[in-house]
Design a protein around this motif. Structure first.
Motif, PDB file in Angstrom:
ATOM      1  N   TYR A   1       0.537   6.789   0.274  1.00  0.00           N
ATOM      2  CA  TYR A   1      -0.344   5.628   0.332  1.00  0.00           C
ATOM      3  C   TYR A   1      -0.933   5.530  -1.078  1.00  0.00           C
ATOM      4  O   TYR A   1      -1.632   6.447  -1.525  1.00  0.00           O
ATOM      5  CB  TYR A   1      -1.443   5.855   1.365  1.00  0.00           C
TER       6      TYR A   1
ATOM      7  N   THR B   1       0.831  -1.201   0.000  1.00  0.00           N
ATOM      8  CA  THR B   1       0.000   0.000   0.000  1.00  0.00           C
ATOM      9  C   THR B   1       0.873   1.261   0.000  1.00  0.00           C
ATOM     10  O   THR B   1       0.456   2.294  -0.502  1.00  0.00           O
ATOM     11  CB  THR B   1      -0.916   0.045   1.236  1.00  0.00           C
ATOM     12  N   ILE B   2       2.059   1.154   0.587  1.00  0.00           N
ATOM     13  CA  ILE B   2       2.941   2.320   0.711  1.00  0.00           C
ATOM     14  C   ILE B   2       3.949   2.318  -0.443  1.00  0.00           C
ATOM     15  O   ILE B   2       4.588   1.305  -0.695  1.00  0.00           O
ATOM     16  CB  ILE B   2       3.666   2.286   2.075  1.00  0.00           C
ATOM     17  N   GLN B   3       4.043   3.468  -1.118  1.00  0.00           N
ATOM     18  CA  GLN B   3       4.872   3.557  -2.319  1.00  0.00           C
ATOM     19  C   GLN B   3       5.881   4.697  -2.170  1.00  0.00           C
ATOM     20  O   GLN B   3       5.552   5.757  -1.648  1.00  0.00           O
ATOM     21  CB  GLN B   3       3.975   3.831  -3.538  1.00  0.00           C
ATOM     22  N   PRO B   4       7.109   4.505  -2.653  1.00  0.00           N
ATOM     23  CA  PRO B   4       8.138   5.537  -2.466  1.00  0.00           C
ATOM     24  C   PRO B   4       7.975   6.713  -3.429  1.00  0.00           C
ATOM     25  O   PRO B   4       7.613   6.538  -4.590  1.00  0.00           O
ATOM     26  CB  PRO B   4       9.444   4.779  -2.745  1.00  0.00           C
TER      27      PRO B   4
ATOM     28  N   TYR C   1       7.000   8.949   1.179  1.00  0.00           N
ATOM     29  CA  TYR C   1       6.178   7.905   0.580  1.00  0.00           C
ATOM     30  C   TYR C   1       4.775   8.447   0.355  1.00  0.00           C
ATOM     31  O   TYR C   1       4.420   9.514   0.848  1.00  0.00           O
ATOM     32  CB  TYR C   1       6.090   6.692   1.520  1.00  0.00           C
TER      33      TYR C   1
END
Lengths: 571, 571
Positions: A106, A73-76, A104
Motif C-alpha cells: 500500500y 493506492t496499491i503498488q507492485p 504489492y
C-alpha cells in the motif's frame, strides 16, 4: 446546510484515550470515529474540513502549473525492487499478497510509480519540465499509531513529483513549490514556518520542511523574527557573538564544596549563568586513529548539540569519557572540570560563544573548587579549535544576518525536496535532449499531509470551548442560530432568509434549526469551531438586530442587517 | 487549460492487449497507464473525466439529502467476522496482515464499517432516516482483471447506506435513490435502463441494477419501448400471447429424414419457425421424490430459460434426460421428439406460447419423421401444466402491460438494494424508537461504479475516430484549435481571447496551442472526444468567422462570433 438535515454528534466529555488536544477535540466535535488502530472514519463534519484543505491545496497546485493525475493506492513490488526500497523502507511499508501470491504494497509515497509513469510517458525534453501531483490515500504501518489523524496509518497526502532536463530547471521548480506551499498555508490561515531540513533517508540535495507552529509540536524550530529564516533547532547555526572583551578581573580560586553544575555555581557566586563555562569530557579519535581525550566547552546556559559536535574532526563517533579517563587527563572527579592546567596536555574544542567570553568561571580540576575571573591568553592559551557545537537559543542573532532567533515548536505538514537523479537513475528513466542524446532527468518531490493539516490546525487554534477554525478551513464560515422556543413562523422565516442571503453572498453558511436550547446550541457551534455566529431570535427581530459574535471575540454585538453583512465581508 | 501546459500523450496504434473498445480508446487517448494487473494510473486527461463523473454523482447525492462521510480503505477483520463475510465473501476479498499480524482487508464494499459507525453514532429514531455515502477507492481481487477500468481491481465507487426506523421509510428512500440514480445518469448524458434484479448474494428484498446501454455489454436486458420497465432477459416475464386459434389443418406425418432441429424442419417444410415446437427431455422429481421424466415444450424460435424452468415444481434440480431415458419414455432417438403419443404416459410442461399455438409441427417420436398440423385437444390433450419457461425476445409484449419489449445489452454501473435488517441484525445495531424501545433499523445500500462509468460511457459513445463524450463527462467541452504556421501574433491573440471568453461564459474550454499541424491536432481532439471544436486561423479571422464542428457532426460550419456562442449555448 440545515443542521437538522446533517449528521452532527458532539460529546461533552473528553475521551480518555486521546492524548493530544487536536485528537480530543476532533472526537468531541464528532469529526472522527476510530475504526481500528490508526484508521479513522471521517464523519460528515470532519470530511467537510478535510475537503476544504484539499481544495485549497489543489487550487494552488494548479495555479503553480502542476498537473494532477491519480495513482493507485496499491503498488507492485517489482517497482520497489528497482530502487531497493522494498527492503530498505522498513516496517512502515504495508506489504500485501494477492490471491495469486503476487506481492504489492500500500503506497506510503509514490516515487517509484511516478517515475515508472514518466519513463513511459515522457520521451523528449520538449515535454519538460512537468510536475505531476496527486491527492491520494497513503498508508504507513506505524509501530505506534497515535494522536488521531496526526499520526494515523491511513492518511491523505498530496504528493507531487517534478521532472527536469537540468538542475537549473529543478531549482526553479523547487522555488516555485516553496512559494506555492507558503501560499497554501497562508490561505489556510495557519501560522507556519518553512524550515531548512536535512535531506535524510529520501535522498537529494535541498530540502525544506513546512511546520505549523503549535506548542504541542514534536519539533523545535529556530526562526528569525525579521526574515524568512527558520531551521530545526539542532541544525540552526549559532553564529559568533563578536569580539572578546578585555579582562577586568584576576583569576581566583573559589570554594564550591557541593556545587557541581553551572547553575549551582552561578547561584552561589551570585553571577549570571552566562558567565560560567560547562566542560564536557569526551573520547574521540586523533589523526592516527588512536583514542583521544577532548574537552568541549560551552557556555553555562547553552546545550551541547550532538549533531554539530559529531561534525568536528575526530568526533564523528565520540563518546562521553569515563571517570577514570577524566581523572587521568584532568586529575579531578566530574563536577569540577575545567580547561585550566589539566593534568595532561589535552585537546580543547571551544564553542564560538565560549571563545568570546572574558572574566568567566570554570571548574578548577580539584574537587570542591572552581576558578573565577578566568581569561583567555592570560590564564590559559587562546583555544586553537573554535567551533559551533551548541544549540541555538532564543535571542541569538539569526544566522541569516537579519534579526534575532526565536524558538517555537512545530508540526511538520509539508516537505519539499530537490531529489536529483536518485530515482530516475535507479529506474533508468531517460529523455532525449535537444541534441537527441538520452539524459537522466532531475527530479523534485513535494508532499503535503492533507489530513494531518486538519489536526495541526486545531493544535494551533483552540481554546477551552473547542476548536477555533481559520475561516478557510471551517466546516462552515457562519452559523445562523435559530432561537425559537415558541415555534414562531416569523422567526423561522427570518432565520431561513438570513441563511439564504448569506449563502447567496458567497458565505458558506449553516442554519442550526435543531431546536436546541441556546446554551446547548452555542456550545456545539463553539466546539466545532464555526468562526462567526449569528443569533436570530424574537427579541432581536423586534429590535431589528441580529446578535453577532466572532468565535475569537469575548463579547457578542447587536448589529443591524447592513452592519452584519459589512462585518462578515471584512473577514 | 492551455494544452501546452498540460500533459497529453496520444497513440495512433490500437494497443494489442486491450480487448474492448473502451479500453483501447482510453489507452490510445492516454487516459490510463497500466501499473499492474487491474491497477491503473489515471493520467491528467483521464482524471479530468473521472472527476466530472464524481462531481455529478456527489451533487445529486447531496441534492437527494444523503450526507457524505469517508471511510478508510483498510477494514479490520473483526467487523467482517460479525457478519460472517470474512469467510463467505470469497477470493475477491484482498486480505492483509499488518506488522503486528493483525488482519485486515482492503474494503470491496462497506456494509460492516458503516453499520459499525451507525451503531456508535445513532441512538435515537430522531436521528433517522439518514443516508451516509462515500466516494472511495475499493478493491476486488478479480481472478482475471480485464477490460481496463471496466473490471479493474482497484476502482472508485460511490457507496451509500441508509438507516430507517421502519420499512416504509426504507421504501421511500429506495425510491428516492432510484430517482436520484436516474437523474445522475441523465445528467451524465448516458442512455441507461433501471433493471429489476435478483437480490443475489448481498441479501435483501428489492433491487434494481442501472445499466448503461452498449452493444458490448455483458448483460442482456429486456425493456419496454413505452414504459420504464426493464429486466435482465433471464428474469423478464414472457406474458401469455392470448387465445389459441382453432385448428385449420389435419395432423399429418411428414418426412424429415435428416432434419433434427426446428430450423431445419421449418426450412424443409417452407413454414415459419414460429409454427414449430421444440421438445426438451428432462429428468425432474415427482411429488414422492422419485425421478420423473418431463417433456418441456417451447416454440421453435424461443430459448428455454433455465432459471424459469427450475422454478417449475419438481424441476428445481432438473437435468437433461439421457438417450436411454428418452428412448424409454418416448420410444425415439433425440431430434424427432414430440408430445404426441409418447411410448409411456409422461409429464408435459408447455410454455405459454406453445399452449396458444395451433396447426403446429412437432417430432413424431420416430426417427426421420415429424408431425405437422398438430392441434391441442384433438391430436393430444390440452396441456395440464402451462408455465413461463422461455427467454423473452424482442417484439414480445412488455409484462408491465405497456408497449413491446426490445432487447439491449447493458453494462451495470449502479445498483440499489433494499437490504432490510441483515447487517443491522448481525451487528446488533439498534436505536430507540418513540416509545423508548430498542429496535433494529432497516437498511438500504446504493452503489455506483464511478470509474466504471467512464469506460461504459465510451462503450456507448465512440466512432472510428475515437471517443464521443457526452458534454457532462468531457474533459473539456470546447477545444479552441489555434492554426498558426506563421506565428502571427494576431491569430494567437484571437485564439486566446476566444478561449478566455468561452471560459468566462461558463464553458470548460481547452486551447490547443501546441503548434501541431491541423491534421494531427484534429485527430487528437477527436480521439479524446471533445464535443465541440472551434478553429481559429488567419483565413477565418480575415473572413470574420470561426470554423465550428460538433464531434457528432459530419461537416464543419463557418460561424461568426455571435452564431458560435449561440450554437454553444444550445448544448
Amino acid at each position: 446546510m440545515r443542521l437538522s438535515q446533517f449528521h452532527l454528534r458532539t460529546e461533552k466529555e473528553t475521551p480518555a484515550d486521546a492524548e493530544v488536544v487536536s485528537h480530543q477535540l476532533m472526537l468531541r466535535a464528532g469529526m472522527l470515529r476510530k475504526l481500528a488502530a490508526g484508521l479513522y472514519t471521517w464523519s460528515p463534519l470532519g470530511l467537510r474540513v478535510l475537503r476544504k484543505v484539499e481544495t485549497v491545496v489543489r487550487e494552488e497546485m494548479n495555479r503553480a502549473g502542476a498537473v494532477e493525475l491519480l495513482m493507485p493506492t496499491i503498488q507492485p513490488r517489482e517497482l520497489w525492487e528497482e530502487t531497493g526500497r522494498w527492503q530498505k523502507f522498513g516496517g512502515q511499508l504495508l506489504k500485501i499478497k494477492d490471491r495469486k501470491e503476487a506481492e504489492y504494497c500500500y503506497g506510503p509515497t509514490a516515487e517509484e510509480v511516478v517515475t515508472d509513469f514518466a519513463r513511459q510517458e515522457i520521451s523528449s525534453y520538449k515535454q519538460l519540465p512537468v510536475n505531476f501531483y496527486n491527492i491520494q490515500w497513503k498508508f504507513r504501518d506505524e509501530i505506534r499509531p497515535r494522536f488521531g489523524v496526526m499520526r494515523a496509518r491511513e492518511f491523505l497526502m498530496k504528493d507531487a513529483y517534478s521532472f527536469h532536463i537540468d538542475d537549473a530547471s529543478l531549482d526553479a521548480e523547487y522555488r516555485n513549490m516553496y512559494d506555492t506551499y507558503a501560499r497554501i498555508f497562508t490561505r489556510l490561515g495557519l501560522k507556519f514556518r518553512a524550515v531548512f531540513a536535512d535531506t535524510g533517508a529520501i535522498g537529494g540535495s535541498a530540502s525544506h520542511e513546512f511546520h505549523v507552529i503549535a506548542d504541542s509540536g514534536e519539533d523545535a524550530i529556530a526562526y528569525s523574527d525579521t526574515s524568512e529564516y527558520a531551521a530545526n533547532v539542532e541544525l540552526a547555526e549559532a553564529v559568533s557573538p563578536g569580539e572578546r572583551a578585555d579582562a577586568t578581573e584576576t583569576m581566583r580560586k573559589v570554594d564550591t564544596p557541593t556545587q557541581k553544575t553551572c547553575e549551582d555555581v552561578a547561584a552561589l557566586l551570585g553571577i549570571a549563568l552566562t558567565r560560567t563555562v560547562k566542560s564536557v569530557a569526551l573520547m574521540g579519535t586523533d589523526a592516527e586513529g588512536q583514542p583521544q581525550f577532548v574537552l568541549a566547552l560551552v557556555r553555562g546556559d547553552h546545550m551541547v548539540n550532538e549533531i554539530k559536535l559529531s561534525k568536528v574532526p575526530g568526533l564523528a563517533d565520540y563518546r562521553m569519557a569515563t571517570e577514570a579517563e577524566i581523572l587521568e587527563h584532568l586529575g579531578s572527579e566530574p563536577g569540577f572540570l575545567g580547561p585550566v592546567k589539566p593534568a595532561k596536555a589535552i585537546r580543547i574544542v571551544a564553542d564560538r560563544s565560549v571563545a568570546a567570553m572574558h572574566d568567566f568561571v570554570v571548574g578548577a580540576n580539584e574537587a570542591g573548587f572552581h576558578l573565577a575571573g578566568v581569561n583567555w591568553g592570560r590564564d590559559l592559551p587562546v583555544p586553537d579549535e573554535i567551533a559551533d557545537i551548541r544549540n541555538v537559543v532564543a535571542g541569538d542573532p539569526s544566522p541569516c544576518g537579519n534579526g534575532t532567533l526565536g524558538i517555537a515548536r512545530g508540526i511538520e505538514v509539508g516537505h519539499v525536496f530537490a531529489l536529483g537523479r536518485k530515482y530516475s537513475e535507479a529506474m533508468k528513466c531517460t529523455v532525449l535532449d535537444a541534441n537527441g542524446k538520452a539524459v537522466t532527468p532531475a527530479m523534485g518531490c513535494y508532499g503535503i499531509g492533507v489530513s494531518r493539516i486538519v489536526a495541526a490546525a486545531i493544535e494551533q487554534n483552540h481554546d477551552d470551548n473547542g476548536i477555533v477554525w481559520p475561516d478557510a478551513m471551517a466546516p462552515w464560515q457562519v452559523a445562523v442560530c435559530l432561537i425559537n422556543p415558541k415555534n414562531d413562523a416569523n422567526v423561522a422565516a427570518a432565520a431561513q432568509a438570513l441563511y439564504d442571503d448569506l449563502n447567496a453572498a458567497g458565505l458558506d453558511a449553516l442554519l442550526d434549526d435543531r431546536g436546541l436550547r441556546p446554551g446547548a446550541m452555542f456550545a456545539d457551534i463553539e466546539l466545532i469551531g464555526i468562526p462567526h455566529r449569528v443569533v436570530v431570535s424574537e427579541r432581536g427581530l423586534a429590535a431589528g438586530t441580529f446578535e453577532y459574535r466572532a468565535r475569537v471575540a469575548s463579547e457578542a454585538e447587536q448589529l443591524d442587517r447592513a452592519a452584519l453583512f459589512e462585518r462578515l465581508s471584512r473577514r
